[in-house]
Write an enzyme that holds these catalytic residues in place. Structure first.
Site, PDB file in Angstrom:
ATOM      1  N   SER A  61       6.164  77.532  77.294  1.00 38.12           N
ATOM      2  CA  SER A  61       5.490  78.517  76.449  1.00 38.12           C
ATOM      3  C   SER A  61       6.481  78.990  75.396  1.00 38.12           C
ATOM      4  O   SER A  61       7.691  78.731  75.502  1.00 38.12           O
ATOM      5  CB  SER A  61       5.035  79.710  77.298  1.00 38.12           C
ATOM      6  OG  SER A  61       6.187  80.386  77.782  1.00 38.12           O
TER       7      SER A  61
ATOM      8  N   ASP B 212       3.015  74.868  75.509  1.00 41.05           N
ATOM      9  CA  ASP B 212       1.884  75.582  76.118  1.00 41.05           C
ATOM     10  C   ASP B 212       1.540  76.810  75.271  1.00 41.05           C
ATOM     11  O   ASP B 212       2.423  77.609  74.945  1.00 41.05           O
ATOM     12  CB  ASP B 212       2.305  76.008  77.540  1.00 41.05           C
ATOM     13  CG  ASP B 212       1.164  76.598  78.342  1.00 41.05           C
ATOM     14  OD1 ASP B 212       0.008  76.196  78.120  1.00 41.05           O
ATOM     15  OD2 ASP B 212       1.438  77.451  79.218  1.00 41.05           O
TER      16      ASP B 212
ATOM     17  N   HIS C  12      -5.823  83.804  83.669  1.00 44.43           N
ATOM     18  CA  HIS C  12      -4.368  83.703  83.820  1.00 44.43           C
ATOM     19  C   HIS C  12      -3.855  84.746  84.819  1.00 44.43           C
ATOM     20  O   HIS C  12      -4.375  85.860  84.867  1.00 44.43           O
ATOM     21  CB  HIS C  12      -3.678  83.935  82.475  1.00 44.43           C
ATOM     22  CG  HIS C  12      -3.758  82.763  81.542  1.00 44.43           C
ATOM     23  ND1 HIS C  12      -4.172  82.870  80.238  1.00 44.43           N
ATOM     24  CD2 HIS C  12      -3.456  81.456  81.730  1.00 44.43           C
ATOM     25  CE1 HIS C  12      -4.115  81.673  79.663  1.00 44.43           C
ATOM     26  NE2 HIS C  12      -3.694  80.793  80.548  1.00 44.43           N
ATOM     27  N   GLY C  13      -2.822  84.380  85.577  1.00 42.03           N
ATOM     28  CA  GLY C  13      -2.203  85.330  86.504  1.00 42.03           C
ATOM     29  C   GLY C  13      -2.960  85.384  87.826  1.00 42.03           C
ATOM     30  O   GLY C  13      -3.767  84.503  88.133  1.00 42.03           O
TER      31      GLY C  13
ATOM     32  N   ALA D 152      -5.003  78.061  86.735  1.00 48.48           N
ATOM     33  CA  ALA D 152      -5.497  77.434  87.975  1.00 48.48           C
ATOM     34  C   ALA D 152      -4.830  77.980  89.233  1.00 48.48           C
ATOM     35  O   ALA D 152      -5.301  77.699  90.342  1.00 48.48           O
ATOM     36  CB  ALA D 152      -5.334  75.927  87.894  1.00 48.48           C
ATOM     37  N   SER D 153      -3.752  78.764  89.100  1.00 47.56           N
ATOM     38  CA  SER D 153      -3.158  79.392  90.289  1.00 47.56           C
ATOM     39  C   SER D 153      -4.196  80.281  90.958  1.00 47.56           C
ATOM     40  O   SER D 153      -4.827  81.106  90.285  1.00 47.56           O
ATOM     41  CB  SER D 153      -1.959  80.272  89.902  1.00 47.56           C
ATOM     42  OG  SER D 153      -0.893  79.490  89.438  1.00 47.56           O
TER      43      SER D 153
ATOM     44  N   ASN E  63      -3.351  73.503  84.674  1.00 48.27           N
ATOM     45  CA  ASN E  63      -2.139  74.283  84.413  1.00 48.27           C
ATOM     46  C   ASN E  63      -1.817  75.235  85.563  1.00 48.27           C
ATOM     47  O   ASN E  63      -2.688  76.015  85.979  1.00 48.27           O
ATOM     48  CB  ASN E  63      -2.333  75.142  83.156  1.00 48.27           C
ATOM     49  CG  ASN E  63      -2.300  74.330  81.881  1.00 48.27           C
ATOM     50  OD1 ASN E  63      -2.431  73.120  81.893  1.00 48.27           O
ATOM     51  ND2 ASN E  63      -2.129  75.018  80.762  1.00 48.27           N
TER      52      ASN E  63
ATOM     53  N   ASP F  73       1.222  78.039  86.708  1.00 47.61           N
ATOM     54  CA  ASP F  73       2.448  78.789  86.450  1.00 47.61           C
ATOM     55  C   ASP F  73       2.670  79.843  87.538  1.00 47.61           C
ATOM     56  O   ASP F  73       3.686  79.841  88.243  1.00 47.61           O
ATOM     57  CB  ASP F  73       2.362  79.457  85.063  1.00 47.61           C
ATOM     58  CG  ASP F  73       3.664  80.117  84.645  1.00 47.61           C
ATOM     59  OD1 ASP F  73       4.672  79.990  85.386  1.00 47.61           O
ATOM     60  OD2 ASP F  73       3.703  80.777  83.589  1.00 47.61           O
ATOM     61  N   THR F  74       1.695  80.736  87.709  1.00 48.65           N
ATOM     62  CA  THR F  74       1.864  81.899  88.594  1.00 48.65           C
ATOM     63  C   THR F  74       2.294  81.516  90.014  1.00 48.65           C
ATOM     64  O   THR F  74       3.179  82.163  90.595  1.00 48.65           O
ATOM     65  CB  THR F  74       0.555  82.719  88.629  1.00 48.65           C
ATOM     66  OG1 THR F  74       0.312  83.209  87.305  1.00 48.65           O
ATOM     67  CG2 THR F  74       0.639  83.896  89.587  1.00 48.65           C
TER      68      THR F  74
HETATM   69  O1  G3H Z   1      -0.853  77.948  80.471  1.00 41.21           O
HETATM   70  C1  G3H Z   1      -0.509  78.142  81.637  1.00 41.21           C
HETATM   71  C2  G3H Z   1      -1.472  78.370  82.689  1.00 41.21           C
HETATM   72  O2  G3H Z   1      -2.753  78.476  82.251  1.00 41.21           O
HETATM   73  C3  G3H Z   1      -1.034  78.905  83.976  1.00 41.21           C
HETATM   74  O3  G3H Z   1      -1.919  79.818  84.546  1.00 41.21           O
HETATM   75  O4  G3H Z   1      -0.255  81.277  85.676  1.00 41.21           O
HETATM   76  O5  G3H Z   1      -2.655  81.426  86.221  1.00 41.21           O
HETATM   77  O6  G3H Z   1      -1.318  79.424  86.917  1.00 41.21           O
HETATM   78  P1  G3H Z   1      -1.521  80.537  85.938  1.00 41.21           P
HETATM   79 ZN    ZN Z   2      -2.778  78.949  80.020  1.00 38.00          ZN
END
Ligand code: G3H
Ligand code: ZN
Length: 283
Positions: free
Chosen positions: A49, A81, A179-180, A209-210, A229, A231-232
């Site tokens: 990002s 991203d 997100h998150g 998707a977390s 995707n 991240d979280t």
């Molecule tokens: O762009 C990154 C993602 O959409 C990650 O989302 O943190 O909810 O897994 P997330």
């Molecule tokens: Zn995202």
């Protein structure tokens, strides 16, 4: 090896699985992602990002990913991203990114189209594919902050017109994903996803998707999601491990003893997602 994301996502689309796109900010997360991809023989996207770029420096972080890719015998793409503006896109192209997302989803439809057309022109000129987003996901991902009031689902007819007008290679959709951390059980709108799939032929992308239950992820892939995707959940595994280590060894000061177990914890998360997405053994 470092490759374009285009071939990875087209193969996923053809074969009916999804490729994981995992956010990285540093050496440890990058190690975890590559170790997982190699262990599972999976293609993978490593995504940065603009917050990650600001934190680590584009030269440092892109070289870390590049070094990982050159020593891993699985295909990996270096992806921007949620690219916040055209200048960041150009910076990433100059640093050899092999995949770009320009997120202009907060703009009105026509301005989003105009911006993505411009990015597609620049990126395609150097053979790099472009992901764009239509609709807005609620939640926080680095500098992308969207309140519940601003949230917008992707309209299937608009999605078709958008892909046609922009020439984007992949489309990120808003179908109830966020997100998150989710507040309560996420509930993806699969009728909407089906309607988008019926009208749009480029690979579709699921952000946020977390925390989405496995059965919903499987259905999303069956309905055409090809890039997912995460991240979280990686951040959470990192933080939990560091907290645990320091609680158990309050005198510990060796960064390798603090961060080493965190790499293992993040690798386990990425490996589990790779299996869930069906990309295991596809490299
Ligand atoms: O762009 C990154 C993602 O959409 C990650 O989302 O943190 O909810 O897994 P997330
Ligand atoms: Zn995202």
């Amino acid at each position: 090896m470092l490759v374009s994301s285009k071939g990875l996502l087209l193969a996923a689309q053809q074969e009916g699985y999804a490729v994981g796109a995992f956010n990285t900010n540093n050496l440890e997360i990058t190690h975890a992602i590559f170790r997982a991809a190699v262990a599972q023989r999976a293609p993978v996207l490593l995504q940065l990002s603009s917050g990650a770029i600001t934190y680590a420096g584009i030269q440092f972080l892109s070289q870390i990913v590049r070094t990982g890719a050159s020593s891993a015998d699985v295909p990996a793409a270096l992806h921007l991203d949620h690219g916040p503006d055209f200048d960041t896109v150009m910076l990433c192209l100059r640093h050899g990114f092999t995949s770009i997302m320009r997120d202009a989803s907060k703009l009105p439809f026509d301005e989003n189209v105009a911006e993505i057309r411009k990015v597609v022109g620049a990126a395609h000129a150097v053979g790099v594919p472009v992901e764009a987003e239509l609709g807005r996901l609620v939640g926080v991902e680095d500098h992308v902050v969207v309140s519940e009031r601003e949230q917008a689902m992707t309209d299937p007819d608009e999605a078709a017109a958008f892909v046609e007008a922009t020439g984007c290679d992949f489309l990120a959709v808003s179908i109830g994903n966020a997100h998150g951390f989710y507040k309560g059980e996420p509930n993806l709108d699969f009728d909407r996803l089906q309607a988008i799939r019926d009208r749009v032929d480029v690979p579709l992308v699921l952000h946020g998707a977390s925390g989405i239950p496995d059965h919903q992820i499987r259905t999303a892939i069956e309905l055409g999601i090809c890039k997912i995707n995460i991240d979280t959940e990686i951040r959470y595994a990192f933080a939990q491990s560091v907290r645990r280590t320091l609680a158990e060894q309050p005198e510990q000061i060796d960064p390798r003893k603090i961060l080493g177990p965190a790499i293992d914890g993040m690798q386990a998360v990425v490996e589990r997602k790779i299996e869930l997405f069906g990309s295991k053994g596809r490299a």
